[in-house]
Structure formats: C-alpha cells, structure tokens
Motif scaffolding. Structure first.
Motif, PDB file in Angstrom:
ATOM      1  N   ASP A   1       0.732  -1.437  -0.019  1.00 58.12           N
ATOM      2  CA  ASP A   1      -0.033   0.133  -0.026  1.00 58.12           C
ATOM      3  C   ASP A   1       0.812   1.439   0.088  1.00 58.12           C
ATOM      4  O   ASP A   1       1.801   1.483   0.818  1.00 58.12           O
ATOM      5  N   MET A   2       0.804   2.097  -1.235  1.00 59.37           N
ATOM      6  CA  MET A   2       1.538   3.101  -1.282  1.00 59.37           C
ATOM      7  C   MET A   2       0.792   4.442  -0.741  1.00 59.37           C
ATOM      8  O   MET A   2       1.209   5.649  -1.282  1.00 59.37           O
ATOM      9  N   SER A   3      -0.270   4.457  -0.037  1.00 61.44           N
ATOM     10  CA  SER A   3      -1.042   5.568   0.009  1.00 61.44           C
ATOM     11  C   SER A   3      -0.535   6.722   0.885  1.00 61.44           C
ATOM     12  O   SER A   3      -0.639   7.841   0.840  1.00 61.44           O
ATOM     13  N   ASN A   4       0.500   6.354   2.103  1.00 63.28           N
ATOM     14  CA  ASN A   4       1.024   7.174   2.896  1.00 63.28           C
ATOM     15  C   ASN A   4       2.452   7.496   2.521  1.00 63.28           C
ATOM     16  O   ASN A   4       3.380   8.094   3.264  1.00 63.28           O
ATOM     17  N   LYS A   6       5.486   9.664   1.040  1.00 60.23           N
ATOM     18  CA  LYS A   6       5.713  11.001   0.620  1.00 60.23           C
ATOM     19  C   LYS A   6       6.747  11.115  -0.382  1.00 60.23           C
ATOM     20  O   LYS A   6       7.921  10.780  -0.200  1.00 60.23           O
ATOM     21  N   TRP A   7       6.238  11.515  -1.490  1.00 62.20           N
ATOM     22  CA  TRP A   7       7.462  11.420  -2.414  1.00 62.20           C
ATOM     23  C   TRP A   7       8.238  12.495  -2.438  1.00 62.20           C
ATOM     24  O   TRP A   7       7.796  13.837  -2.199  1.00 62.20           O
ATOM     25  N   LYS A  12       8.606  13.265  -7.842  1.00 63.33           N
ATOM     26  CA  LYS A  12       7.405  13.867  -8.271  1.00 63.33           C
ATOM     27  C   LYS A  12       7.673  14.202  -9.928  1.00 63.33           C
ATOM     28  O   LYS A  12       6.875  13.852 -10.923  1.00 63.33           O
TER      29      LYS A  12
END
Length: 64
Positions: A1-4, A6-7, A12
């Motif tokens: 799961d990559m929802s949290n 911070k890129w 980006k």
C-alpha cells in the motif's frame, strides 16, 4: 500500500516526465506512419514498439 508515501520533489518530477512519455508513446502508436517506423525499428532491436517510443521520449527524439 503506497497511500502514505511522501514522494520527494525529484520523484514527483520523474513521475511527471514518465506520464508525458506514456502520452507520447500512445500518440505515436495511434499515428500509422510513426507506428510502422517504430515497429520496424523495434523488430531489428528485439524490443516492443511502445517501449521504444517511451525510450525515445526520454532521449528527446520526437517522430510526431
């Protein structure tokens, strides 16, 4: 799961460039003359035409 996740700014930026490369490759594959050219070149190199178009975008080669 990559929802949290911070890129970073660099991540980006790269994701944006990759998005543009995919858009270029889709447009190139939709254009019959350009598609044939990529298919010929890809056959010689043993690659897929779409992947070659993505690579060309990053190299600055635009056939459209």
């Amino acid at each position: 799961d990559m929802s949290n996740v911070k890129w970073s700014d660099a991540q980006k930026a790269h994701r944006q460039r990759f998005k543009q490369a995919i858009a270029y490759a889709k447009a190139a594959m939709a254009e019959p003359k350009v598609r044939r050219r990529y298919e010929k070149e890809a056959a010689k190199k043993g690659k897929r035409p779409f992947d070659l178009a993505v690579s060309d975008y990053f190299k600055g080669r635009n056939l459209l």
